[in-house]
Design a protein around this motif. Sequence first.
Motif, PDB file in Angstrom:
ATOM      1  N   SER A 113       0.721  -1.203   0.111  1.00 16.35           N
ATOM      2  CA  SER A 113      -0.049  -0.029  -0.023  1.00 16.35           C
ATOM      3  C   SER A 113       0.906   1.240  -0.035  1.00 16.35           C
ATOM      4  O   SER A 113       0.631   2.141  -0.703  1.00 16.35           O
ATOM      5  CB  SER A 113      -0.964   0.110   1.214  1.00 16.35           C
ATOM      6  N   ARG A 114       2.152   1.212   0.717  1.00 15.16           N
ATOM      7  CA  ARG A 114       2.818   2.320   0.897  1.00 15.16           C
ATOM      8  C   ARG A 114       3.616   2.719  -0.417  1.00 15.16           C
ATOM      9  O   ARG A 114       3.590   3.699  -1.080  1.00 15.16           O
ATOM     10  CB  ARG A 114       3.904   2.097   2.028  1.00 15.16           C
ATOM     11  N   LYS A 115       3.968   1.558  -1.202  1.00 15.11           N
ATOM     12  CA  LYS A 115       4.651   1.522  -2.382  1.00 15.11           C
ATOM     13  C   LYS A 115       3.787   2.386  -3.270  1.00 15.11           C
ATOM     14  O   LYS A 115       4.261   3.047  -4.165  1.00 15.11           O
ATOM     15  CB  LYS A 115       5.381   0.281  -2.761  1.00 15.11           C
ATOM     16  N   GLN A 116       2.626   1.726  -3.273  1.00 14.06           N
ATOM     17  CA  GLN A 116       1.698   2.196  -4.290  1.00 14.06           C
ATOM     18  C   GLN A 116       1.288   3.904  -3.996  1.00 14.06           C
ATOM     19  O   GLN A 116       1.164   4.450  -5.092  1.00 14.06           O
ATOM     20  CB  GLN A 116       0.086   1.619  -4.126  1.00 14.06           C
ATOM     21  N   LYS A 117       1.181   4.347  -2.995  1.00  6.63           N
ATOM     22  CA  LYS A 117       0.938   5.572  -2.622  1.00  6.63           C
ATOM     23  C   LYS A 117       2.233   6.408  -3.120  1.00  6.63           C
ATOM     24  O   LYS A 117       2.157   7.421  -3.696  1.00  6.63           O
ATOM     25  CB  LYS A 117       0.965   5.956  -1.256  1.00  6.63           C
ATOM     26  N   ILE A 118       3.454   5.906  -2.915  1.00  8.64           N
ATOM     27  CA  ILE A 118       4.788   6.484  -3.453  1.00  8.64           C
ATOM     28  C   ILE A 118       4.589   6.643  -4.793  1.00  8.64           C
ATOM     29  O   ILE A 118       4.931   7.549  -5.554  1.00  8.64           O
ATOM     30  CB  ILE A 118       5.928   6.038  -2.828  1.00  8.64           C
ATOM     31  N   ALA A 119       4.336   5.659  -5.515  1.00  9.12           N
ATOM     32  CA  ALA A 119       4.218   5.533  -7.032  1.00  9.12           C
ATOM     33  C   ALA A 119       3.270   6.525  -7.467  1.00  9.12           C
ATOM     34  O   ALA A 119       3.480   7.021  -8.793  1.00  9.12           O
ATOM     35  CB  ALA A 119       3.932   4.157  -7.649  1.00  9.12           C
ATOM     36  N   SER A 120       2.095   6.501  -6.842  1.00 10.09           N
ATOM     37  CA  SER A 120       1.134   7.599  -7.486  1.00 10.09           C
ATOM     38  C   SER A 120       1.290   8.840  -6.938  1.00 10.09           C
ATOM     39  O   SER A 120       0.504   9.878  -7.473  1.00 10.09           O
ATOM     40  CB  SER A 120      -0.433   6.958  -6.817  1.00 10.09           C
ATOM     41  N   GLY A 121       2.222   9.151  -6.254  1.00  7.83           N
ATOM     42  CA  GLY A 121       2.478  10.590  -5.864  1.00  7.83           C
ATOM     43  C   GLY A 121       1.657  11.108  -4.630  1.00  7.83           C
ATOM     44  O   GLY A 121       1.514  12.291  -4.266  1.00  7.83           O
ATOM     45  N   SER A 122       0.789  10.230  -4.235  1.00  7.50           N
ATOM     46  CA  SER A 122      -0.283  10.497  -2.960  1.00  7.50           C
ATOM     47  C   SER A 122       0.501  10.091  -1.578  1.00  7.50           C
ATOM     48  O   SER A 122       0.000  10.741  -0.639  1.00  7.50           O
ATOM     49  CB  SER A 122      -1.368   9.801  -3.275  1.00  7.50           C
ATOM     50  N   ALA A 123       1.661   9.881  -1.522  1.00  4.68           N
ATOM     51  CA  ALA A 123       2.325   9.643  -0.355  1.00  4.68           C
ATOM     52  C   ALA A 123       2.857  10.998   0.296  1.00  4.68           C
ATOM     53  O   ALA A 123       3.223  11.976  -0.344  1.00  4.68           O
ATOM     54  CB  ALA A 123       3.435   8.631  -0.416  1.00  4.68           C
ATOM     55  N   LYS A 124       2.662  11.070   1.695  1.00  7.67           N
ATOM     56  CA  LYS A 124       3.196  12.381   2.439  1.00  7.67           C
ATOM     57  C   LYS A 124       4.283  11.941   3.111  1.00  7.67           C
ATOM     58  O   LYS A 124       4.456  10.842   4.020  1.00  7.67           O
ATOM     59  CB  LYS A 124       1.906  12.786   3.339  1.00  7.67           C
ATOM     60  N   PHE A 125       5.375  12.662   3.137  1.00  8.71           N
ATOM     61  CA  PHE A 125       6.602  12.580   3.673  1.00  8.71           C
ATOM     62  C   PHE A 125       6.745  13.678   4.825  1.00  8.71           C
ATOM     63  O   PHE A 125       6.475  14.755   4.341  1.00  8.71           O
ATOM     64  CB  PHE A 125       7.667  12.502   2.766  1.00  8.71           C
ATOM     65  N   PHE A 126       7.417  13.262   5.844  1.00  6.81           N
ATOM     66  CA  PHE A 126       7.489  14.321   7.054  1.00  6.81           C
ATOM     67  C   PHE A 126       9.044  14.226   7.407  1.00  6.81           C
ATOM     68  O   PHE A 126       9.727  13.121   7.358  1.00  6.81           O
ATOM     69  CB  PHE A 126       6.714  13.953   8.316  1.00  6.81           C
ATOM     70  N   SER A 127       9.568  15.461   7.855  1.00  5.82           N
ATOM     71  CA  SER A 127      10.901  15.105   8.367  1.00  5.82           C
ATOM     72  C   SER A 127      11.032  14.527   9.753  1.00  5.82           C
ATOM     73  O   SER A 127       9.875  14.619  10.292  1.00  5.82           O
ATOM     74  CB  SER A 127      11.622  16.745   8.401  1.00  5.82           C
ATOM     75  N   LEU A 128      12.204  14.391  10.258  1.00  7.95           N
ATOM     76  CA  LEU A 128      12.253  13.780  11.561  1.00  7.95           C
ATOM     77  C   LEU A 128      11.621  14.577  12.697  1.00  7.95           C
ATOM     78  O   LEU A 128      10.918  14.173  13.595  1.00  7.95           O
ATOM     79  CB  LEU A 128      13.671  13.353  11.733  1.00  7.95           C
ATOM     80  N   ASP A 129      11.833  15.987  12.556  1.00  6.15           N
ATOM     81  CA  ASP A 129      11.434  17.090  13.420  1.00  6.15           C
ATOM     82  C   ASP A 129       9.607  17.038  13.243  1.00  6.15           C
ATOM     83  O   ASP A 129       8.996  17.091  14.484  1.00  6.15           O
ATOM     84  CB  ASP A 129      11.785  18.295  13.265  1.00  6.15           C
ATOM     85  N   GLU A 130       9.358  16.878  12.090  1.00  8.77           N
ATOM     86  CA  GLU A 130       7.891  16.909  11.870  1.00  8.77           C
ATOM     87  C   GLU A 130       7.154  15.621  12.647  1.00  8.77           C
ATOM     88  O   GLU A 130       6.096  15.867  13.153  1.00  8.77           O
ATOM     89  CB  GLU A 130       7.443  17.251  10.587  1.00  8.77           C
ATOM     90  N   ALA A 131       7.764  14.397  12.175  1.00  7.91           N
ATOM     91  CA  ALA A 131       7.286  13.260  12.715  1.00  7.91           C
ATOM     92  C   ALA A 131       7.194  13.215  14.435  1.00  7.91           C
ATOM     93  O   ALA A 131       6.344  12.856  15.100  1.00  7.91           O
ATOM     94  CB  ALA A 131       7.833  11.962  12.296  1.00  7.91           C
ATOM     95  N   SER A 132       8.389  13.837  14.870  1.00 13.80           N
ATOM     96  CA  SER A 132       8.713  14.024  16.351  1.00 13.80           C
ATOM     97  C   SER A 132       7.592  14.925  16.824  1.00 13.80           C
ATOM     98  O   SER A 132       6.920  14.515  18.113  1.00 13.80           O
ATOM     99  CB  SER A 132       9.896  14.264  16.842  1.00 13.80           C
ATOM    100  N   ALA A 133       7.019  15.796  16.095  1.00 14.06           N
ATOM    101  CA  ALA A 133       6.298  16.874  16.829  1.00 14.06           C
ATOM    102  C   ALA A 133       4.910  16.118  16.685  1.00 14.06           C
ATOM    103  O   ALA A 133       3.963  16.337  17.762  1.00 14.06           O
ATOM    104  CB  ALA A 133       6.320  18.047  15.931  1.00 14.06           C
ATOM    105  N   LYS A 134       4.465  15.223  15.881  1.00 15.72           N
ATOM    106  CA  LYS A 134       3.272  14.671  15.448  1.00 15.72           C
ATOM    107  C   LYS A 134       3.153  13.679  16.775  1.00 15.72           C
ATOM    108  O   LYS A 134       1.969  13.421  17.295  1.00 15.72           O
ATOM    109  CB  LYS A 134       2.951  14.051  14.193  1.00 15.72           C
ATOM    110  N   LEU A 135       4.023  12.932  16.846  1.00 19.68           N
ATOM    111  CA  LEU A 135       4.011  12.078  18.011  1.00 19.68           C
ATOM    112  C   LEU A 135       3.633  12.420  19.503  1.00 19.68           C
ATOM    113  O   LEU A 135       3.378  11.786  20.226  1.00 19.68           O
ATOM    114  CB  LEU A 135       5.273  11.135  18.039  1.00 19.68           C
ATOM    115  N   GLN A 136       4.405  13.641  19.555  1.00 22.49           N
ATOM    116  CA  GLN A 136       4.167  14.061  20.922  1.00 22.49           C
ATOM    117  C   GLN A 136       2.938  14.926  21.156  1.00 22.49           C
ATOM    118  O   GLN A 136       2.504  15.017  22.227  1.00 22.49           O
ATOM    119  CB  GLN A 136       5.222  15.361  21.093  1.00 22.49           C
ATOM    120  N   LYS A 137       1.877  14.945  20.196  1.00 22.04           N
ATOM    121  CA  LYS A 137       0.806  15.569  20.364  1.00 22.04           C
ATOM    122  C   LYS A 137      -0.251  14.602  21.263  1.00 22.04           C
ATOM    123  O   LYS A 137      -0.222  13.557  21.097  1.00 22.04           O
ATOM    124  CB  LYS A 137      -0.002  15.885  19.044  1.00 22.04           C
TER     125      LYS A 137
END
Length: 68
Positions: A44-68
């Motif tokens: 599923s993740r590979k398909q999202k990457i191939a279709s251009g619909s995957a969202k990528f986050f920086s490590l700082d962004e991911a860390s901030a999302k996890l702390q919410k």
Amino acid sequence: MSIQEIERMNTDERLQTMEALWDALCHEKNQPESPAWHSEILASRKQKIASGSAKFFSLDEASAKLQK
């Protein structure tokens, strides 16, 4: 080893024990098979990457999302 024994360990001893366990598991000859849902998620993740619909986050962004 019991939970009580682990609780008596300090943090360094616990980390050393975890590292020893991971090292032992990594060198097992008979590795467990990944469950089927792992490959489904990866596909599923590979398909999202191939279709251009995957969202990528920086490590700082991911860390901030996890702390919410």
